[in-house]
Structure formats: structure tokens, C-alpha cells
Design a protein around this motif. Structure first.
Motif, short mmCIF file in Angstrom:
data_model
loop_
_atom_site.label_atom_id
_atom_site.label_comp_id
_atom_site.label_asym_id
_atom_site.label_seq_id
_atom_site.Cartn_x
_atom_site.Cartn_y
_atom_site.Cartn_z
N GLU A 127 0.82 -1.22 0.00
CA GLU A 127 0.00 0.00 0.00
C GLU A 127 0.85 1.26 0.00
O GLU A 127 0.32 2.37 -0.17
N TYR A 128 2.16 1.11 0.21
CA TYR A 128 3.04 2.28 0.33
C TYR A 128 4.01 2.42 -0.83
O TYR A 128 4.93 3.24 -0.77
N VAL A 129 3.80 1.66 -1.89
CA VAL A 129 4.71 1.72 -3.05
C VAL A 129 4.64 3.10 -3.70
O VAL A 129 5.68 3.71 -4.01
N LYS A 130 3.44 3.60 -3.90
CA LYS A 130 3.29 4.92 -4.52
C LYS A 130 3.90 6.01 -3.65
O LYS A 130 4.54 6.95 -4.16
N LEU A 131 3.72 5.91 -2.35
CA LEU A 131 4.29 6.90 -1.45
C LEU A 131 5.81 6.87 -1.51
O LEU A 131 6.46 7.93 -1.52
N ALA A 132 6.39 5.67 -1.55
CA ALA A 132 7.85 5.55 -1.64
C ALA A 132 8.36 6.17 -2.93
O ALA A 132 9.38 6.88 -2.94
N LEU B 57 2.79 6.08 11.44
CA LEU B 57 4.15 5.56 11.62
C LEU B 57 4.66 4.78 10.40
O LEU B 57 5.81 5.01 9.99
N PRO B 58 3.88 3.88 9.79
CA PRO B 58 4.40 3.19 8.60
C PRO B 58 4.78 4.16 7.47
O PRO B 58 5.84 4.00 6.86
N GLY C 16 11.61 -8.39 4.19
CA GLY C 16 11.53 -9.83 3.94
C GLY C 16 10.47 -10.50 4.80
O GLY C 16 9.68 -11.32 4.30
N VAL C 17 10.43 -10.15 6.09
CA VAL C 17 9.45 -10.73 6.99
C VAL C 17 8.03 -10.35 6.59
O VAL C 17 7.11 -11.18 6.58
N ASN C 18 7.85 -9.07 6.22
CA ASN C 18 6.52 -8.59 5.85
C ASN C 18 6.02 -9.24 4.57
O ASN C 18 4.90 -9.76 4.51
N LEU C 19 6.86 -9.23 3.54
CA LEU C 19 6.45 -9.76 2.23
C LEU C 19 6.27 -11.28 2.26
O LEU C 19 5.44 -11.83 1.53
N ALA C 20 7.04 -11.96 3.12
CA ALA C 20 6.90 -13.40 3.24
C ALA C 20 5.72 -13.80 4.11
O ALA C 20 5.36 -14.99 4.18
N GLN D 223 -1.52 9.24 3.64
CA GLN D 223 -0.28 9.19 2.88
C GLN D 223 -0.01 10.52 2.19
O GLN D 223 1.14 10.96 2.11
N ALA D 224 -1.04 11.16 1.67
CA ALA D 224 -0.86 12.48 1.05
C ALA D 224 -0.40 13.50 2.08
O ALA D 224 0.49 14.32 1.82
#
Length: 299
Positions: free
Chosen positions: A59-64, A118-119, A163-167, A237-238
Motif C-alpha cells: 500500500e506504500y509503493v506509490k508513497l515511496a 508511523l508506517p 523480507g518478513v513482511n512480504l513473506a 499518505q498524502a
């Protein structure tokens, strides 16, 4: 709204002021404290936030991406102006690109929007840090090995957390709680250290410092607006991106300039006068952000 802005900013500047006062009375050497914070507490915070399954990172790819554009785009936007003004690019451009997403960004977003922010704050912090230790170091010394990036505790924590999150690996609640407690130590320490660093303000290059105090947040805000529209970033996020874009130069710019002997006194003026300038910039930005949030813009 005024009370909301004060409730957000006053704790930030009060903790920093405590650092300044203590630094004036005791003149402490905070290098060991900063090392401990950047090698233990901040990495624990980063890992805990990224590894927590309650924050889906997709959900944070665009923000990154938007955060990366704000950082790198600021350099591209300001490079011709810095050249035109006859300033040294290696000295002046990095502080105008790499902002204070750690010392000020994370605490501000937490105080403004609560734990839910925080995220987003950590994602933007990681983006800025990765770019600083890759693009930023390359700007100062093209011969610098980028492999040193992977040896930094904060980068190791970021990769492990990702790694922990995506797995989808579930961590026990007691472990996450301990990591969050350790990581929580980093936030007041970041602000306290910033306050101590304020004692190093060098006003001999005040004109350059004042220029950076204006151009750093201005360039970020100019780039944040089209990214929010183009990537359709909304809600919290905005708001986080707006605050991130308006942050002053990172204190790390001074430490890196000192290491590479790149006019550290001029960089100190850019960094520290820029952070003092945030006393004016951040209330205005937060007022606009709170107004948009209350009006439901971008929800």
C-alpha cells in the motif's frame, strides 16, 4: 486548528530545546549517543514497523516512489539555480535534497496523525536514507563504494523487515512489543540530539543558510503536488508526503560533509539555519495539511 498545530509542534521543539539547554550547560559529546541511536534504536523501530503484518507494504509503493521523486527532483530542480548563483554544487545541493525525515519527520507525523502515520513516516525515512547513502555519497565522491550501504544497521533492518513482511511471517506479539519499545526510544533521542546540534550553528555563511532554509522546503512542496495528483495518493499518505516535502535539511548532511571535508561550516549553516527556519515553515504547512484533511480533500 491552532491548538492542533501547537499540540503537534510544541513537543517537538520542547524536546529539542531541552537538548539545546543541556548541551549549553554540560557540553556533552553526543557522538556515542547518536551512534547508539542509529545502530540500535532506529533500526529496531524500522524493523518493527516493516515486519508488523498490520502494515501491508504494497500500500506504500506509490508513497515511496513519490518520496524518491521529491528528493531526487529537488536536486534536478535546484541544480541550475545553484550553478547560476555561483555556489559550490557539492556543498549546497545535498542539504537541499536530503531532508530531516528522521530527527523531525517521524516525530512530527506521529504527533500530527498518531500511530497510524508511523508506517508512512518510516517508509519515507528509509527512502531518504537509502538515497542519501547512495546518490548523496556518490555526489560527494564518485569513487565511494556503494557496498557500504548494505553494512549499515538501518539498511540491514530495512531488508530484514521487508523480507518478513512480504513473506507473511508472523512474529510473536511479545517480540514485536519489545522491538517497538526499543524503537520508541529513538524518537525523543533524535529530537534531543537535534537540539544539541543547534549549538553548532555557524552564522558566518548565514546568507547561504537562509537560501537553503527557503529552497529546501519550497522545492519539495513544488514536486509533491504533481506527484499526489499523478499517483492519486490520498488521505494520510498524502498528508505525510506534504510534511515530508517541507522538512528542513537533515543533520546527517553536516556529518557527511565533515567526513568528506566538503566545506562543513557552510553545510552546518545550511542545515542548522534551515532547521531554525522550520519554526516558520512547518506551522504554515501543517495548517494547510490539517485544513485539507478536515475538508476531506484527497480522501
Amino acid at each position: 486548528m491552532t491548538s492542533q498545530i501547537l499540540a503537534t509542534l510544541l513537543p517537538v521543539f520542547l524536546i529539542a530545546a531541552c537538548g539545546t539547554l543541556y548541551g549549553r550547560l554540560r557540553t556533552p559529546d553526543i557522538s556515542n549517543l547518536n551512534t547508539l541511536n542509529m545502530e540500535l534504536f532506529v533500526p529496531m523501530l524500522v524493523f518493527a514497523v516493516l515486519a508488523d503484518g498490520q502494515a501491508p507494504l504494497e500500500e506504500y509503493v506509490k508513497l515511496a516512489l513519490a518520496g524518491a521523486v521529491v528528493v531526487l527532483g529537488s536536486g534536478l530542480l535546484l541544480w541550475p539555480l545553484v550553478r547560476w548563483l555561483g555556489l559550490e554544487v557539492k556543498t549546497c545541493l545535498p542539504p537541499m535534497m536530503f531532508n530531516n525525515s528522521g530527527n523531525m519527520g517521524i516525530p512530527l507525523l506521529l504527533l500530527a496523525f498518531g500511530e497510524a502515520a508511523l508506517p508512512a513516516a518510516v517508509v519515507l525515512f528509509i527512502v531518504e536514507m537509502m538515497l542519501h547513502f547512495t546518490v548523496g555519497l556518490y555526489m560527494l565522491s564518485p569513487r565511494t563504494s556503494l557496498r557500504r550501504l548494505l553494512r549499515l544497521p538501518i539498511m540491514l533492518a530495512s531488508l530484514a523487515g521487508l523480507g518478513v513482511n512480504l513473506a507473511g511471517v508472523p512474529l510473536p506479539a511479545w517480540l514485536l512489543e519489545a522491538l517497538h519499545m526499543l524503537g520508541g526510544v529513538s524518537i525523543p533521542l533524535l529530537l534531543f540530539a537535534l537540539g544539541v546540534r543547534m549549538l553548532d550553528v555557524d552564522f558566518s555563511a548565514w546568507k547561504t543558510g537562509l537560501l537553503g532554509a527557503v529552497l529546501c522546503p519550497l522545492s519539495g512542496l513544488i514536486l509533491a503536488w504533481p506527484m499526489i495528483l499523478w499517483l492519486e495518493i490520498s488521505g494520510l499518505q498524502a498528508a505525510a508526503l506534504w510534511v515530508f516535502a517541507a522538512l528542513p535539511p537533515a543533520v546527517l548532511n553536516y556529518l557527511v560533509a565533515e567526513q568528506y571535508r566538503q566545506e562543513p561550516h557552510t553545510v552546518a549553516s545550511l542545515v542548522l539555519i534551515g532547521n531554525l527556519g522550520s519554526l516558520v515553515v512547518m506551522p504554515v504547512v501543517l495548517a494547510l495539511v490539517f485544513q485539507f484533511v478536515h475538508a476531506g480533500v484527497g480522501q
